[in-house]
Design a protein around this motif. Structure first.
Motif, PDB file in Angstrom:
ATOM      1  N   TYR A 196      27.655   3.282  12.861  1.00  0.00           N
ATOM      2  CA  TYR A 196      28.913   2.546  12.949  1.00  0.00           C
ATOM      3  C   TYR A 196      28.949   1.708  14.224  1.00  0.00           C
ATOM      4  CZ  TYR A 196      30.164   6.041   9.464  1.00  0.00           C
ATOM      5  OH  TYR A 196      30.179   6.840   8.356  1.00  0.00           O
ATOM      6  N   VAL A 248      32.297   6.282  16.787  1.00  0.00           N
ATOM      7  CA  VAL A 248      32.495   7.314  15.770  1.00  0.00           C
ATOM      8  C   VAL A 248      31.750   8.546  16.272  1.00  0.00           C
ATOM      9  CG1 VAL A 248      32.064   7.996  13.380  1.00  0.00           C
ATOM     10  CG2 VAL A 248      32.698   5.623  13.917  1.00  0.00           C
ATOM     11  N   ASP A 280      37.179  11.618  10.292  1.00  0.00           N
ATOM     12  CA  ASP A 280      38.125  10.943   9.417  1.00  0.00           C
ATOM     13  C   ASP A 280      38.819   9.830  10.187  1.00  0.00           C
ATOM     14  OD1 ASP A 280      37.912  12.589   6.992  1.00  0.00           O
ATOM     15  OD2 ASP A 280      38.682  14.179   8.264  1.00  0.00           O
ATOM     16  N   CYS A 281      39.441   8.909   9.447  1.00  0.00           N
ATOM     17  CA  CYS A 281      40.195   7.831  10.072  1.00  0.00           C
ATOM     18  C   CYS A 281      41.485   8.392  10.666  1.00  0.00           C
ATOM     19  CB  CYS A 281      40.518   6.755   9.054  1.00  0.00           C
ATOM     20  SG  CYS A 281      39.057   5.943   8.362  1.00  0.00           S
ATOM     21  N   TYR A 328      38.319  12.346  14.704  1.00  0.00           N
ATOM     22  CA  TYR A 328      38.969  11.171  14.133  1.00  0.00           C
ATOM     23  C   TYR A 328      38.522   9.924  14.887  1.00  0.00           C
ATOM     24  CZ  TYR A 328      41.976  14.676  12.041  1.00  0.00           C
ATOM     25  OH  TYR A 328      42.424  15.760  11.344  1.00  0.00           O
ATOM     26  N   ARG A 383      39.700   5.662  15.338  1.00  0.00           N
ATOM     27  CA  ARG A 383      40.678   4.621  15.048  1.00  0.00           C
ATOM     28  C   ARG A 383      39.908   3.330  14.797  1.00  0.00           C
ATOM     29  NH1 ARG A 383      45.747   5.128  15.396  1.00  0.00           N
ATOM     30  NH2 ARG A 383      45.654   6.997  16.676  1.00  0.00           N
ATOM     31  N   GLY A 384      40.095   2.749  13.624  1.00  0.00           N
ATOM     32  CA  GLY A 384      39.358   1.555  13.225  1.00  0.00           C
ATOM     33  C   GLY A 384      40.064   0.284  13.623  1.00  0.00           C
ATOM     34  N   LEU A 404      33.912   6.898   5.498  1.00  0.00           N
ATOM     35  CA  LEU A 404      35.073   6.273   6.130  1.00  0.00           C
ATOM     36  C   LEU A 404      35.460   4.957   5.453  1.00  0.00           C
ATOM     37  CD1 LEU A 404      34.162   6.865   9.888  1.00  0.00           C
ATOM     38  CD2 LEU A 404      35.748   8.189   8.478  1.00  0.00           C
ATOM     39  N   ASP A 405      34.484   4.289   4.827  1.00  0.00           N
ATOM     40  CA  ASP A 405      34.715   2.993   4.186  1.00  0.00           C
ATOM     41  C   ASP A 405      35.035   3.220   2.711  1.00  0.00           C
ATOM     42  OD1 ASP A 405      34.795   0.344   3.455  1.00  0.00           O
ATOM     43  OD2 ASP A 405      32.629   0.075   3.491  1.00  0.00           O
ATOM     44  N   ALA A 415      35.316   0.172   7.940  1.00  0.00           N
ATOM     45  CA  ALA A 415      35.941   1.471   7.747  1.00  0.00           C
ATOM     46  C   ALA A 415      37.236   1.584   8.535  1.00  0.00           C
ATOM     47  CB  ALA A 415      34.968   2.572   8.193  1.00  0.00           C
ATOM     48  N   CYS A 416      38.120   2.427   8.087  1.00  0.00           N
ATOM     49  CA  CYS A 416      39.398   2.700   8.764  1.00  0.00           C
ATOM     50  C   CYS A 416      40.204   1.432   9.010  1.00  0.00           C
ATOM     51  CB  CYS A 416      39.164   3.436  10.092  1.00  0.00           C
ATOM     52  SG  CYS A 416      38.295   4.996   9.931  1.00  0.00           S
ATOM     53  N   ASP A 417      40.200   0.511   8.036  1.00  0.00           N
ATOM     54  CA  ASP A 417      40.924  -0.748   8.211  1.00  0.00           C
ATOM     55  C   ASP A 417      42.267  -0.732   7.500  1.00  0.00           C
ATOM     56  OD1 ASP A 417      39.539  -0.675   5.790  1.00  0.00           O
ATOM     57  OD2 ASP A 417      39.055  -2.799   5.780  1.00  0.00           O
TER      58      ASP A 417
END
Length: 64
Positions: free
Chosen positions: A16, A21, A28-29, A39, A41-42, A54-55, A62-64
């Motif tokens: 990533y 990450v 996780d996001c 966790y 933050r994206g 994540l995506d 990911a995480c968007d």
């Protein structure tokens, strides 16, 4: 954006980019429904294998 701090003793997963990450049993996001233990933050760009899934929509971010 400033990268998130790495998890203690972990480092950042090389799959990533754009945020750290953490390397952990599961990531996780932040703010989502995941149960951790770590966790991120994206948004986070997936540049390798999305080993933490994540995506969710498969768009490479990911995480968007």
């Amino acid at each position: 954006p400033q990268p998130e701090a790495a998890a203690p003793g972990g480092g950042c997963d090389p799959n990533y980019a754009g945020a750290c990450v953490p390397i952990d049993s599961d990531v996780d996001c932040a703010g989502g429904s995941g149960n951790g233990p770590s966790y991120v933050r994206g948004p986070v760009q997936v540049i390798g294998s999305d080993i933490y899934d994540l995506d969710r929509d498969g768009d490479g971010i990911a995480c968007d």
